[in-house]
Structures are given as C-alpha cells and as structure tokens.
Design an enzyme around this catalytic site. Structure first.
Site, PDB file in Angstrom:
ATOM      1  N   SER A 300      -3.000   9.889  -7.941  1.00  0.00           N
ATOM      2  CA  SER A 300      -1.931   9.776  -6.950  1.00  0.00           C
ATOM      3  C   SER A 300      -1.909   8.411  -6.266  1.00  0.00           C
ATOM      4  O   SER A 300      -1.728   7.389  -6.913  1.00  0.00           O
ATOM      5  CB  SER A 300      -2.084  10.915  -5.933  1.00  0.00           C
ATOM      6  N   ASP A 311      -0.676  -4.120 -13.045  1.00  0.00           N
ATOM      7  CA  ASP A 311       0.622  -4.629 -13.514  1.00  0.00           C
ATOM      8  C   ASP A 311       0.860  -6.074 -13.106  1.00  0.00           C
ATOM      9  O   ASP A 311       1.550  -6.824 -13.803  1.00  0.00           O
ATOM     10  CB  ASP A 311       1.758  -3.752 -12.986  1.00  0.00           C
ATOM     11  N   LYS A 325      -1.263  11.387 -12.141  1.00  0.00           N
ATOM     12  CA  LYS A 325      -0.356  12.115 -11.244  1.00  0.00           C
ATOM     13  C   LYS A 325       0.715  11.146 -10.756  1.00  0.00           C
ATOM     14  O   LYS A 325       0.444  10.277  -9.939  1.00  0.00           O
ATOM     15  CB  LYS A 325      -1.107  12.710 -10.062  1.00  0.00           C
TER      16      LYS A 325
END
Length: 532
Positions: A300, A311, A325
């Site tokens: 999460s 990223d 999740k």
C-alpha cells in the site's frame, strides 16, 4: 429483540444500504429513468436479509450471537465478494483503526503476548509509565485491578491496561527470581505509536531508518529522524513488513527523497476524477545515495514510496517483490461506532504502473499467504523509469536487486519455537547488569548452553558453531531489549541483518543509478547538436 441484536442488525442494514446506494462505484451505474424499480429492488433485498436473519435467530440449534453473525459474517462476506481490501469495522475494530491512524492511545505503554497459556510482557516502550515503573520483558501479568488474567486472551488483557489518561491501573506481576507477586500502580498516559521505530547512524555518514507503517505522524517522524542523523552521505530506508496506512503520509515521506514537482502517485476510480500528488517541497538538494529494502510484507502506502523512488531512479530497491496492493480505500464512519473501508480508486506509480495483484477467483487465504514466484514477469504490463529502465505493473513492485532472506535451519526454528533467546535474556538479567558495550562472549554462550540444558532444548555443538553469528546476535538483541528497551534491541538486529549489510554494499550502485538517470534525462532534455 435484545439490544445487541438490534444494534448489529441496524449496522448491517446501514452497510447494505450504503453499498446499494454506491452502485455507481461497484457496478454499472443505474439510471433511474431506465431502471425505475431500483429502489424497490434495494428494499426487497433488505427485507430478504432481515427475513433470513430472523429465521436463523429463531431456529438455529444454538443461541445466535448477533454481533458475530453480522459483524464477522454477513457484512464481511458481502464486502469480500467485491475485493480483498473493502472491509467492515465493528466498534472494537474501528476504535483500533482510529488508534493506528492517530498514532497514539491511552494506556501504560507496553507490548504483551501469550507464553505457556499466560499473558506476559514482551517489552515496555522506553519512557512510558510501564517502563518508568520498572516492568520488564518476561514479567507474567497475573491480575489487572485485582481481576485474574487466567483464561484471558492477549487482547482482553491489553484492553484492561488501556484507559483514560491520568487514571491508575494496578498490575500484579510474577517475575523470575522473586518469590512473591509484585504489585505496580501505574498511571495511564498518552502513548505514542511511533511509525519510525528505529533510526541511527549505522556507518560513518550512513543512516538507517525503518518505517513500520503510515499514520498521522509519520511524515513528521521521518523529518525529525533525518534531521537528527545530520549531514548524510547515504541512507538505508527499510520498508520491510510495512503494511501501509494513510496515503497522505506516504506522499509526504516520498516528497523528502524526490525533486520538487516530481510526480509521486496518482489515483482515480469510476466515481472519482484523477488526482495527482507531486513533491511540493522536495529533498532540498540532498541527493545522497539511497537504498530501499522491501519484501512481501511491503504494501500500500509503502509501495507508493518505493514505486516513486524506483520510477524516478532516485534509489535502488533490494529484497523481494512487494505485496501488490494498488487499491485505495476510503473509510466511511457509520452509526453505532462502526466504519466501512470501501475501495474507491486505483493508484498508479509515476510511470503509470498499477501494481495491484490479481484477486479474481482467489480465496482470501491464498491472496494473503500464497504467492507466485517473484521472478515471473510474463504477462505483466511493462513501463519505463525516467532513465528508460524496464519496470513491471501488476503483482507488486519488483526490486532492482533480488535478495532472498537466508533460510532458517531446523536448529534455529527450534530455538525460536522454544522462545530460547527471550527466556534466556529474562533469566540472564536476574544476576547481570550489562553495559551498552556488552558483547556475547564465550562465558555468555556457556550460560546459554546451561540454560538450554535446563529447559531441555535440543542442540549440538555443531549446531551452535554453524549458527554462531545468528545465535550471538539474537542473544545480544534480547538482552538489550530487556536492559535498555525495544529500540536498542532492534538496533542490534539491524546492525547484523544480512539484507541491511547488502544494502550498505550497494550504496555505490545506488549512486551510479541516480547519476546515470540525471545524465540520460539531461541528454533527452538538451540533445547535443549534430555536426553536418
């Protein structure tokens, strides 16, 4: 009808009605013009539910516990048909949820757990009323306010220890090395639930920081921890076993490691427009090498932080593929002090990855406890980082460097099953007062051997030799917990943790990754002119 039955049935009807009125989120949006019977269908469904419950209550072979049937059965069953994370909170669970989110509660400040059909103190938190009173790890709680704890669960005892700030609770303790029970009168206070449970300088100029969850104080705690560690030359950010928490706090933490304006996460659902979260403050130019530790328990909000760092090529991720999740829950307070956590959106990492694992045709047990091989990336969506590295969506966040935790041996499992280190530390502290320079020497190991003999824990000298470093680390850690508090014990474990040590070795690679990303992005933004 009994009051508890009415309360439970009322909560069930509220939850059913809520989900019925939120059809635009879960199913095809109902247009009243084309579906004039929709309201009647809802009323019919509610009447059918109450009819079924009435038949069960009147005719079941044993008396029906209304709270159990409704709170643990009907409502969770309905929500779990939707997805694994939509959930209903009964009054007790909702209260605990709010405690976790606020990052504080009122009590005495210690962790308790079961041992040999007794409830014992695992560790008091440093600086809390229990710690100041002199309660120690291993103490057996035999009574609270004169009420015996025999046949009580850990949760029941924990509830007795909590209470309004300033009130006194009387705790009766049995302690190894004492003949009679000890009586403690402890004044309850506000107890913080720290989400940054450990931070320290692990090598000259290199910090280590572990975040165990994301509550209302996490961003502030991380800021304070970074400030205390000073001018860093590198950082190990440990997100292992972090189940997540508040989205806003995950965004706030990620903000501290990215450049101002960089995208952290976005989310949208069928009934909610896209919302993008960017770094509003940024790292202030403190772009030291960063290694992030993740494992299967990283989920999460913790995955939001890890995904943003990966990223943007800001740091190197090592460990196992994270939980996966990618669903956002909105918590709706309901009547009767209950709550409904409803999935309202999907979140996406900066590269556009949805990292949610597939939960279709999977039982809840398999979803939470059975995992596919981390190395499988076939059929997963492919995205690119800022520098053009390949990353994958679906099935969690794949680390840049895979690190499998060392598998335990049968001997190690045996020691843990017998709570050998915990019990030995409790025994050792009766006659010893270790300083903070304490190390496990041969004399300590000899005492450990004698203790295992007395407790009939099977071992061989070959076992001890093979697991020498592991045994010494666990002994020292438990003794430090007993002598100086839980944080000092965690620090000992971190200093010898194989994955932490691997992270330290990879800091130069993390720096190279970030530097290369800057170079690639600069080339892309300002391409060199061609000579013709």
């Amino acid at each position: 009808m009994a009051s508890s039955t009415r309360r439970a049935l009322f909560a069930a009807l509220i939850a059913l009605l809520t989900c019925g009125l939120l059809g635009m989120v879960f199913g095809q949006k109902i247009n009243p013009a084309t579906a004039p019977g929709a309201d009647q269908e809802i009323r019919d469904s509610l009447r059918q539910f109450t009819d079924v419950y009435s038949l069960v209550e009147q005719n079941y072979a044993e008396p029906v516990n209304a709270d159990k049937a409704i709170y643990n059965g009907a409502i969770p069953g309905m929500l779990h048909v939707l997805d694994p994370h939509s959930n209903f909170f009964d009054p007790k669970a909702y209260s605990l949820l709010r405690e976790d989110q606020r990052g504080k509660y009122y009590g005495v400040g210690m962790t308790v757990g079961p041992r040999n059909n007794k409830v014992i103190v695992i560790a008091p938190f440093a600086g809390t009323p229990a710690y100041r009173a002199g309660i120690r790890p291993g103490d057996v709680i035999v009574a609270v306010d004169g009420k015996t704890t025999d046949n009580m669960s850990t949760g029941d005892v924990a509830d007795l220890l909590k209470g309004p700030k300033g009130t006194t609770v009387h705790i009766t303790i049995l302690r190894e090395g004492t003949d009679k029970p000890l009586e403690f009168a402890v004044v309850r206070d506000e107890i913080p639930r720290y989400s940054v449970d450990l931070h320290f300088i692990i090598r000259p100029g290199i910090g280590y920081l572990h975040i165990n969850g994301f509550n209302e104080t996490t961003e502030k705690e991380v800021s304070e921890a970074l400030d205390k560690m000073g001018d860093l030359k590198g950082l190990i950010l440990d997100l292992r076993q972090n189940p997540g928490g508040l989205l806003s706090e995950g965004v706030g933490v990620a903000d501290k490691f990215l450049r101002r304006g960089q995208l952290i996460v976005s989310h949208h659902g069928r009934n909610s427009p896209e919302k993008r979260y960017t770094a509003s403050h940024g790292d202030g130019g403190k772009e030291y090498p960063l290694v992030v530790l993740i494992n299967r328990g990283t989920a999460s909000a913790a995955e939001i932080v890890a995904g943003a760092i990966q990223d943007h090529d800001r740091g190197l991720l090592i460990g196992e593929t994270s939980f996966g999740k990618g669903l956002v829950q909105t918590v709706y307070p309901l009547s009767e002090n209950t709550g409904l956590a409803l999935t309202t959106a999907h979140y996406y990492t900066p590269s556009g990855r949805l990292i949610q694992r597939d939960y279709s045709n999977v039982s809840l047990y398999d979803y939470y406890f059975e995992r596919d091989d981390d190395s499988k990336t076939a059929n997963r969506e492919v995205k690119l980082t800022d520098s053009g590295r390949t990353v994958y969506g679906g099935g969690g966040i794949t680390p840049d460097v895979k690190f499998d935790p060392p598998k335990s041996t049968h001997f190690q499992d045996t020691l843990l099953q017998h709570y050998a280190f915990f019990n030995f530390a409790k025994h050792y502290m009766v006659n010893h007062h270790p300083s903070k320079t304490f190390e496990v020497d041969e004399a300590t190991l000899q005492e450990f051997r004698k203790f295992m003999d007395s407790e009939k824990v099977p071992y061989s000298e070959a076992d001890l030799l093979e697991s020498n470093d592991w045994v010494r680390s666990n002994i020292k850690s438990e003794i430090f917990v007993n002598a100086y508090g839980q944080e000092e014990g965690l620090r000992v474990r971190a200093e010898t943790d194989p994955e932490v040590l691997k992270g330290l070795d990879l800091l130069p690679q993390a720096k190279q990754l970030a530097d290369n990303a800057k170079h690639v992005i600069a080339e892309r933004t300002n391409p060199r002119p061609l000579n013709r």
